[in-house]
Design an enzyme around this catalytic site. Structure first.
Site, PDB file in Angstrom:
ATOM      1  N   HIS A 206       0.797  -1.232   0.000  1.00  0.00           N
ATOM      2  CA  HIS A 206       0.000   0.000   0.000  1.00  0.00           C
ATOM      3  C   HIS A 206       0.827   1.278   0.000  1.00  0.00           C
ATOM      4  CE1 HIS A 206       1.046  -0.084   4.238  1.00  0.00           C
ATOM      5  NE2 HIS A 206       0.679   1.174   4.310  1.00  0.00           N
TER       6      HIS A 206
HETATM    7  C1  UD1 Z   1      -2.305   5.126   6.001  1.00  0.00           C
HETATM    8  C2  UD1 Z   1      -1.036   5.652   6.697  1.00  0.00           C
HETATM    9  C3  UD1 Z   1       0.065   4.628   6.569  1.00  0.00           C
HETATM   10  C4  UD1 Z   1      -0.379   3.275   7.053  1.00  0.00           C
HETATM   11  C5  UD1 Z   1      -1.645   2.868   6.319  1.00  0.00           C
HETATM   12  C6  UD1 Z   1      -2.186   1.541   6.776  1.00  0.00           C
HETATM   13  C7  UD1 Z   1      -0.586   8.075   6.681  1.00  0.00           C
HETATM   14  C8  UD1 Z   1       0.198   9.134   6.063  1.00  0.00           C
HETATM   15  N1  UD1 Z   1      -0.566   6.875   6.075  1.00  0.00           N
HETATM   16  O1  UD1 Z   1      -2.008   4.994   4.614  1.00  0.00           O
HETATM   17  O2  UD1 Z   1       1.171   5.049   7.353  1.00  0.00           O
HETATM   18  O3  UD1 Z   1       0.643   2.336   6.839  1.00  0.00           O
HETATM   19  O4  UD1 Z   1      -2.648   3.870   6.543  1.00  0.00           O
HETATM   20  O5  UD1 Z   1      -3.280   1.138   6.037  1.00  0.00           O
HETATM   21  O6  UD1 Z   1      -1.225   8.298   7.690  1.00  0.00           O
HETATM   22  N2  UD1 Z   1      -9.193   4.506   1.596  1.00  0.00           N
HETATM   23  C9  UD1 Z   1     -10.383   3.837   1.513  1.00  0.00           C
HETATM   24  N3  UD1 Z   1     -10.993   3.450   2.671  1.00  0.00           N
HETATM   25  C10 UD1 Z   1     -10.494   3.727   3.895  1.00  0.00           C
HETATM   26  C11 UD1 Z   1      -9.286   4.436   3.977  1.00  0.00           C
HETATM   27  C12 UD1 Z   1      -8.653   4.816   2.821  1.00  0.00           C
HETATM   28  O7  UD1 Z   1     -10.875   3.563   0.425  1.00  0.00           O
HETATM   29  O8  UD1 Z   1     -11.091   3.331   4.912  1.00  0.00           O
HETATM   30  C13 UD1 Z   1      -8.499   4.889   0.351  1.00  0.00           C
HETATM   31  C14 UD1 Z   1      -8.849   6.285  -0.128  1.00  0.00           C
HETATM   32  O9  UD1 Z   1      -8.818   6.274  -1.509  1.00  0.00           O
HETATM   33  C15 UD1 Z   1      -7.706   7.114   0.399  1.00  0.00           C
HETATM   34  C16 UD1 Z   1      -6.551   6.144   0.274  1.00  0.00           C
HETATM   35  O10 UD1 Z   1      -7.106   4.863   0.576  1.00  0.00           O
HETATM   36  O11 UD1 Z   1      -7.532   8.281  -0.313  1.00  0.00           O
HETATM   37  C17 UD1 Z   1      -5.404   6.430   1.190  1.00  0.00           C
HETATM   38  O12 UD1 Z   1      -5.840   6.489   2.555  1.00  0.00           O
HETATM   39  P1  UD1 Z   1      -4.951   7.303   3.642  1.00  0.00           P
HETATM   40  O13 UD1 Z   1      -5.566   7.189   4.989  1.00  0.00           O
HETATM   41  O14 UD1 Z   1      -4.694   8.672   3.120  1.00  0.00           O
HETATM   42  O15 UD1 Z   1      -3.552   6.566   3.596  1.00  0.00           O
HETATM   43  P2  UD1 Z   1      -3.173   5.003   3.523  1.00  0.00           P
HETATM   44  O16 UD1 Z   1      -2.560   4.727   2.222  1.00  0.00           O
HETATM   45  O17 UD1 Z   1      -4.306   4.139   3.971  1.00  0.00           O
END
Ligand code: UD1
Length: 372
Positions: A206
């Site tokens: 991820h």
């Molecule tokens: C976040 C953390 C990362 C951690 C990871 C674990 C930061 C900077 N990053 O990354 O350190 O290792 O979580 O999973 O805090 N999305 C969904 N559903 C959700 C959450 C996210 O669809 O419940 C999708 C969305 O498109 C979103 C993308 O995932 O824009 C990224 O989510 P985000 O929370 O920004 O970062 P992660 O890549 O999940």
């Protein structure tokens, strides 16, 4: 002492669960409030973990959702400031290195509230990682820095953190693993999938550095595809990775219309199901931080698709190997393990299931006894 515990993203839940439990064993000292920032919000990225880990439901959900880093961080700060002003806690506890960790730390400190960081002092020295920025900002501000190994203590001391703020307590994520190991072993998912013990791999992916660039993601998927001809791979796909694959035309690697033999791509799994699969895997492919630690304790070879790690102890003492994200190097690393067997590792000091209890002891000693 009134304490606000912060969770926001998937890896926070298994770190916070044992801390809540340990504080619950001392109800005379702790009045706890659980705040979920809502950074992760999908059922499978959030709610499922509360059920698996038997965690209490959050008292407050800030429901910030996704966004750019600045948007997400700012939304958490604005919403959390209101909570702090209303609840007036004595202490805020944050875990890990996600945006929620940093945002809540800054907010609380500016209101003069003490903050404890669990999993402090980890450093990848890679400023392209958003988590490294979160770790640095959090640690410089915190009042209590709870570390997982001695190198983290050294990192903090070199950065000028006073030694009396640093406590080497062990690893709360491993507290959760040890507690749930026997329960996970009993699940039936692996046999249901027709997977023999030690005859399959698991995979998570991820990190923006791996999934946000089409060519890199394509190379990783190709390697995965090739390895899965000899060794079935279970790949619970992160929403970010699925979105990037779909947007960049790589969805065919796992779309249901084109079944790929040996590769099982599924929605994110719950904590227990994934532990159940990992504990009997032949090897684990990952770019996650927590899985490098879990595989070390489980004694399963871990191929980390990164050039660096903030958890070097998993390489020096554990079963982890940094391989990067180049297709040929991934293939070579997997081939070596298949031919030569697993590297032997040992469990690091104080990764013994008692880290949360040590944290709580420090808090009672420093905050309750000193004040009282
Ligand atoms: C976040 C953390 C990362 C951690 C990871 C674990 C930061 C900077 N990053 O990354 O350190 O290792 O979580 O999973 O805090 N999305 C969904 N559903 C959700 C959450 C996210 O669809 O419940 C999708 C969305 O498109 C979103 C993308 O995932 O824009 C990224 O989510 P985000 O929370 O920004 O970062 P992660 O890549 O999940």
């Amino acid at each position: 002492m009134k304490v606000i515990n912060i969770v926001g993203a998937r890896p926070n839940f298994m770190k916070m669960a044992p801390i809540i439990e340990a504080m619950n064993r001392h109800p005379e000292h702790f009045d706890q409030i659980l705040v979920h920032t809502g950074q992760h919000y999908d059922e499978r990225m959030s709610k499922a973990f509360f059920e698996d880990l038997a965690m209490p439901r959050p008292d407050i959900d800030l429901e910030v959702g996704s966004g750019t880093h600045a948007e997400q961080t700012a939304r958490i700060m604005v919403a959390f400031e209101k909570v702090c002003l209303e609840k007036r806690p004595d202490l805020v506890i944050v875990v890990g290195d996600v945006n929620s960790t940093m945002a809540c730390t800054i907010t609380a400190k500016k209101l003069g509230i003490k903050v404890a960081h669990v999993e402090a002092g980890l450093r990848s020295r890679d400023m392209n990682m958003p988590e490294e920025i979160n770790r640095l900002c959090t640690d410089v501000l915190c009042d209590y820095l709870f570390t997982t190994d001695r190198l983290a203590d050294e990192n903090l001391a070199k950065e000028g953190v006073a030694k009396d703020k640093i406590y080497f307590v062990g690893n709360v994520m491993i507290d959760t693993l040890i507690k749930h190991r026997a329960m996970a072993e009993k699940l039936t998912l692996r046999p249901k999938l027709g997977l023999e013990k030690r005859a399959y791999a698991t995979m998570t992916l991820h990190r923006p550095s791996n999934v946000d660039h089409r060519n890199i993601l394509k190379g990783i998927f190709e390697a995965l595809h090739e390895i899965s001809r000899d060794l079935p791979i279970v790949f619970p796909i992160h929403p970010r990775t699925r979105k990037m694959a779909d947007e960049t035309g790589l969805g065919h690697f796992f779309s249901s219309g084109v079944p790929v033999k040996g590769l099982w791509v599924t929605e994110p799994l719950g904590y227990l199901e994934f532990l159940h699969l990992n504990m009997n895997a032949r090897m684990i492919f990952t770019d996650s931080g927590g899985l490098q630690e879990e595989s070390t304790v489980l004694g399963i070879p871990c191929i980390t698709l990164r050039q660096n790690t903030e958890r070097p102890i998993t390489c020096t003492e554990g079963t982890n190997e940094l391989v990067g994200n180049d297709k040929e190097q991934i293939l070579e690393a997997a081939g070596l393990i298949l031919r030569n067997g697993s590297p032997k590792g040992r469990t690091p000091e104080k990764w013994d299931g008692k880290a949360a209890e040590r944290i709580v002891r420090v808090l009672i000693d420093r905050m309750v006894d000193h004040n009282g």
